[in-house]
Each structure stands twice: as C-alpha cells, then as structure tokens.
Design a protein around this motif. Sequence first.
Motif, PDB file in Angstrom:
ATOM      1  N   ILE A 101      71.063  31.817   6.745  1.00  0.00           N
ATOM      2  CA  ILE A 101      71.043  31.196   8.065  1.00  0.00           C
ATOM      3  C   ILE A 101      71.761  29.858   7.970  1.00  0.00           C
ATOM      4  CG2 ILE A 101      69.581  30.309   9.930  1.00  0.00           C
ATOM      5  CD1 ILE A 101      67.336  32.131   8.749  1.00  0.00           C
ATOM      6  N   ALA A 102      72.705  29.593   8.869  1.00  0.00           N
ATOM      7  CA  ALA A 102      73.414  28.312   8.873  1.00  0.00           C
ATOM      8  C   ALA A 102      72.670  27.326   9.760  1.00  0.00           C
ATOM      9  CB  ALA A 102      74.838  28.492   9.372  1.00  0.00           C
ATOM     10  N   ALA A 103      72.545  26.087   9.270  1.00  0.00           N
ATOM     11  CA  ALA A 103      71.972  24.986  10.058  1.00  0.00           C
ATOM     12  C   ALA A 103      73.074  23.946  10.231  1.00  0.00           C
ATOM     13  CB  ALA A 103      70.760  24.385   9.349  1.00  0.00           C
ATOM     14  N   VAL A 104      73.537  23.758  11.465  1.00  0.00           N
ATOM     15  CA  VAL A 104      74.729  22.953  11.720  1.00  0.00           C
ATOM     16  C   VAL A 104      74.374  21.695  12.504  1.00  0.00           C
ATOM     17  CG1 VAL A 104      76.990  22.901  12.849  1.00  0.00           C
ATOM     18  CG2 VAL A 104      76.198  25.001  11.726  1.00  0.00           C
ATOM     19  N   CYS A 105      74.832  20.557  11.986  1.00  0.00           N
ATOM     20  CA  CYS A 105      74.870  19.337  12.789  1.00  0.00           C
ATOM     21  C   CYS A 105      76.244  18.714  12.597  1.00  0.00           C
ATOM     22  CB  CYS A 105      73.752  18.365  12.415  1.00  0.00           C
ATOM     23  SG  CYS A 105      73.981  17.482  10.865  1.00  0.00           S
ATOM     24  N   ILE A 122      73.220  31.355  13.385  1.00  0.00           N
ATOM     25  CA  ILE A 122      73.455  29.914  13.317  1.00  0.00           C
ATOM     26  C   ILE A 122      72.425  29.180  14.170  1.00  0.00           C
ATOM     27  CG2 ILE A 122      75.099  28.044  13.804  1.00  0.00           C
ATOM     28  CD1 ILE A 122      77.328  30.225  13.581  1.00  0.00           C
ATOM     29  N   VAL A 123      71.796  28.177  13.579  1.00  0.00           N
ATOM     30  CA  VAL A 123      70.937  27.234  14.292  1.00  0.00           C
ATOM     31  C   VAL A 123      71.691  25.906  14.304  1.00  0.00           C
ATOM     32  CG1 VAL A 123      68.726  26.016  14.279  1.00  0.00           C
ATOM     33  CG2 VAL A 123      68.845  28.411  13.535  1.00  0.00           C
ATOM     34  N   ALA A 124      71.733  25.238  15.443  1.00  0.00           N
ATOM     35  CA  ALA A 124      72.481  23.981  15.540  1.00  0.00           C
ATOM     36  C   ALA A 124      71.696  22.960  16.330  1.00  0.00           C
ATOM     37  CB  ALA A 124      73.841  24.215  16.194  1.00  0.00           C
ATOM     38  N   ASP A 125      71.898  21.692  15.994  1.00  0.00           N
ATOM     39  CA  ASP A 125      71.318  20.653  16.844  1.00  0.00           C
ATOM     40  C   ASP A 125      72.358  20.221  17.873  1.00  0.00           C
ATOM     41  OD1 ASP A 125      72.933  18.514  15.895  1.00  0.00           O
ATOM     42  OD2 ASP A 125      71.427  17.842  14.460  1.00  0.00           O
ATOM     43  N   THR A 126      71.954  19.376  18.794  1.00  0.00           N
ATOM     44  CA  THR A 126      72.818  19.053  19.935  1.00  0.00           C
ATOM     45  C   THR A 126      74.030  18.211  19.566  1.00  0.00           C
ATOM     46  OG1 THR A 126      71.315  17.212  20.431  1.00  0.00           O
ATOM     47  CG2 THR A 126      70.993  19.263  21.674  1.00  0.00           C
ATOM     48  N   HIS A 175      75.728  27.711  22.324  1.00  0.00           N
ATOM     49  CA  HIS A 175      74.484  28.449  22.546  1.00  0.00           C
ATOM     50  C   HIS A 175      74.625  29.398  23.723  1.00  0.00           C
ATOM     51  CE1 HIS A 175      70.114  28.749  23.810  1.00  0.00           C
ATOM     52  NE2 HIS A 175      70.098  29.169  22.572  1.00  0.00           N
ATOM     53  N   GLU A 176      75.284  28.947  24.785  1.00  0.00           N
ATOM     54  CA  GLU A 176      75.467  29.782  25.974  1.00  0.00           C
ATOM     55  C   GLU A 176      76.270  31.043  25.674  1.00  0.00           C
ATOM     56  OE1 GLU A 176      75.564  26.073  29.226  1.00  0.00           O
ATOM     57  OE2 GLU A 176      77.391  27.170  28.710  1.00  0.00           O
ATOM     58  N   ILE A 177      77.263  30.950  24.795  1.00  0.00           N
ATOM     59  CA  ILE A 177      78.124  32.106  24.529  1.00  0.00           C
ATOM     60  C   ILE A 177      77.646  32.940  23.345  1.00  0.00           C
ATOM     61  CG2 ILE A 177      80.141  30.965  25.519  1.00  0.00           C
ATOM     62  CD1 ILE A 177      81.136  30.404  22.706  1.00  0.00           C
ATOM     63  N   GLY A 178      76.529  32.542  22.736  1.00  0.00           N
ATOM     64  CA  GLY A 178      75.943  33.353  21.672  1.00  0.00           C
ATOM     65  C   GLY A 178      76.400  33.030  20.265  1.00  0.00           C
ATOM     66  N   LEU A 179      77.279  32.033  20.105  1.00  0.00           N
ATOM     67  CA  LEU A 179      77.675  31.638  18.757  1.00  0.00           C
ATOM     68  C   LEU A 179      76.491  31.024  18.015  1.00  0.00           C
ATOM     69  CD1 LEU A 179      79.762  31.093  16.531  1.00  0.00           C
ATOM     70  CD2 LEU A 179      80.404  28.995  17.749  1.00  0.00           C
ATOM     71  N   VAL A 180      75.706  30.236  18.725  1.00  0.00           N
ATOM     72  CA  VAL A 180      74.497  29.609  18.183  1.00  0.00           C
ATOM     73  C   VAL A 180      73.285  30.331  18.742  1.00  0.00           C
ATOM     74  CG1 VAL A 180      73.102  27.493  18.250  1.00  0.00           C
ATOM     75  CG2 VAL A 180      75.564  27.365  17.802  1.00  0.00           C
ATOM     76  N   SER A 181      72.351  30.704  17.881  1.00  0.00           N
ATOM     77  CA  SER A 181      71.182  31.456  18.342  1.00  0.00           C
ATOM     78  C   SER A 181      70.031  30.558  18.758  1.00  0.00           C
ATOM     79  CB  SER A 181      70.700  32.426  17.254  1.00  0.00           C
ATOM     80  OG  SER A 181      70.141  31.717  16.170  1.00  0.00           O
ATOM     81  N   GLU A 182      69.986  29.327  18.212  1.00  0.00           N
ATOM     82  CA  GLU A 182      68.915  28.392  18.570  1.00  0.00           C
ATOM     83  C   GLU A 182      69.477  26.978  18.583  1.00  0.00           C
ATOM     84  OE1 GLU A 182      64.518  26.788  17.026  1.00  0.00           O
ATOM     85  OE2 GLU A 182      65.460  28.532  16.079  1.00  0.00           O
ATOM     86  N   LEU A 183      69.121  26.221  19.612  1.00  0.00           N
ATOM     87  CA  LEU A 183      69.564  24.845  19.765  1.00  0.00           C
ATOM     88  C   LEU A 183      68.362  23.921  19.598  1.00  0.00           C
ATOM     89  CD1 LEU A 183      72.201  23.332  20.451  1.00  0.00           C
ATOM     90  CD2 LEU A 183      71.517  23.426  22.854  1.00  0.00           C
ATOM     91  N   THR A 184      68.544  22.879  18.790  1.00  0.00           N
ATOM     92  CA  THR A 184      67.437  21.966  18.513  1.00  0.00           C
ATOM     93  C   THR A 184      67.809  20.538  18.883  1.00  0.00           C
ATOM     94  OG1 THR A 184      68.025  21.242  16.268  1.00  0.00           O
ATOM     95  CG2 THR A 184      66.935  23.399  16.488  1.00  0.00           C
TER      96      THR A 184
END
Length: 261
Positions: A101-105, A122-126, A175-184
């Motif tokens: 799982i990728a965690a991106v900031c 992919i999980v990403a922060d804002t 997140h809207e287009i599905g590249l990111v599965s969760e936004l934090t």
Amino acid sequence: MSGGLRVAADQDTGVAVVTLDRPERLNAIDLDLARALASCWQELRFDDTVRAVVLTGAGERAFCTGIDRGADVPQPRSPYMVDDPLLGIGPKANGLWTPVIAAVCGMACGGAFYLLGECEFIVADTSATFFDPHTTYGMVSAYESTAMAQRMPYGEAARMALMGTAERISARRAHEIGLVSELTEPGAAVAAAVRCATVIASYPPDAVQGTVRALWTAREASRAHSFAQAPALIALGNLPAGRQTELFTARHERTPGYRLR
C-alpha cells in the motif's frame, strides 16, 4: 537498510513500512536507491513474518520525484535497448506478491509512477500532488503513462502526461478519479495505510497473495505489450540529453508556475 531506504517491520502485526529516505533530494531515485529497492522486495519474498507492506517517502515535500537527474545512466546506441534503472524498482518486478500500500504526501511525479503502478492501492493526505514532467523537457512518457493508464481513466492519464509541469492533480481530484482510494488530513496517510495493512496482514497470507496475483493477472498482458514498445518510442521521441537539460534549466530559472486541479 542502506542506499537511501529504511525498512521497519512490526513482528506483532506483520506489517513492514518501507521508506524512501532521501528527503534532501525529494526522495529522487539514484542508482543506489534503485538497487536497494530491488533488494528490499527480493528479501521480503522470503520473509514470512511480513504479510503486508506500506511504502512511503521521508519528509513532507515529496513521496518521490522519480529518477535523480544527477544519476549517470549510460545508454546503448540501439533504440531496442533502453537501459532504464527504474524498471526493476517495483515489488511486482521482483516477484513479490505480498500486498503493498502506498502512503503519499507531497509530490509524486514521473518515475514515482513505477512504484505507484505496482502498489495495490494508494492512500494520500491532502498535501499530495501528482504530475508527469516528461513532455515539458522533451522526453517521452512511456513506462509512466502505461502505469497510470492502468490506475486512472484514460483521459485523466493522457491529460497528466501531456500537460507536463503546467498542471498538477490535487489529492482531492486524485481521490475523485479513483487514483487515490483514501484521503486523509495532512500527515495522516502513513497511519491510515498501516491500519489497512494491519487488517490485511491478519488474514491467511496464501489467500491474500493469491488474490493479489489474480488482480495483477488482469493487468499483466496489456502492460507487457505496452512496455515492449516503450524503448523504441523513447529512442525516437526523446530530445538529446543536452537539449533536455537546457529545457530543464530554462524552466527552473524562472518562477515555476502550475495549475492545481
């Protein structure tokens, strides 16, 4: 682990956190880090105590900004043989079917897509942004575009590749287009990814890895076909290295501007 990579495994949860650790270079990948990544995935193939992995980057500015422009990568003259050191940096390229799982900031761009393209989600922060600078500097986006076209709608992948440095996809749009599965919230992506990884690691690993392998099978054939054409497309379409450097320098001598969407 040396080479600009840190690995921390929790034996109780079965989760390992792999961190690209070159924040002073925005976690750009040099040859040492490329070798360290390949070695890491190969070692994890034999580590049954690790049942899920989180991949992230050190610092707040970037997940990864692709190949380090200071890396010296000699190239054969033949257009059929492009030596790309990033082709071997991903978990799937090294035969690892433990879920990643990728965690991106911060920034994720260019060669970062070799890694993101081989993660399960992919999980990403804002603070995260995604862009592909290749065309801006006279380079063909071949491997990167293939990876992203399998993770997001074609039109979005095409726009990102063709707009170059003029535009970045925001975390919310991703997140809207599905590249990111969760936004934090800022700084919370790793914790959120670890929570997911901990759940996955609690399940029987053979079932999990079999599911990862089945999912990858759905993408494998088209990816291999596209990658086979990439060397010739790059050889034909890339400007000479000196001209690329001129464009890069000219771009960065003035205040960089881009549209966030």
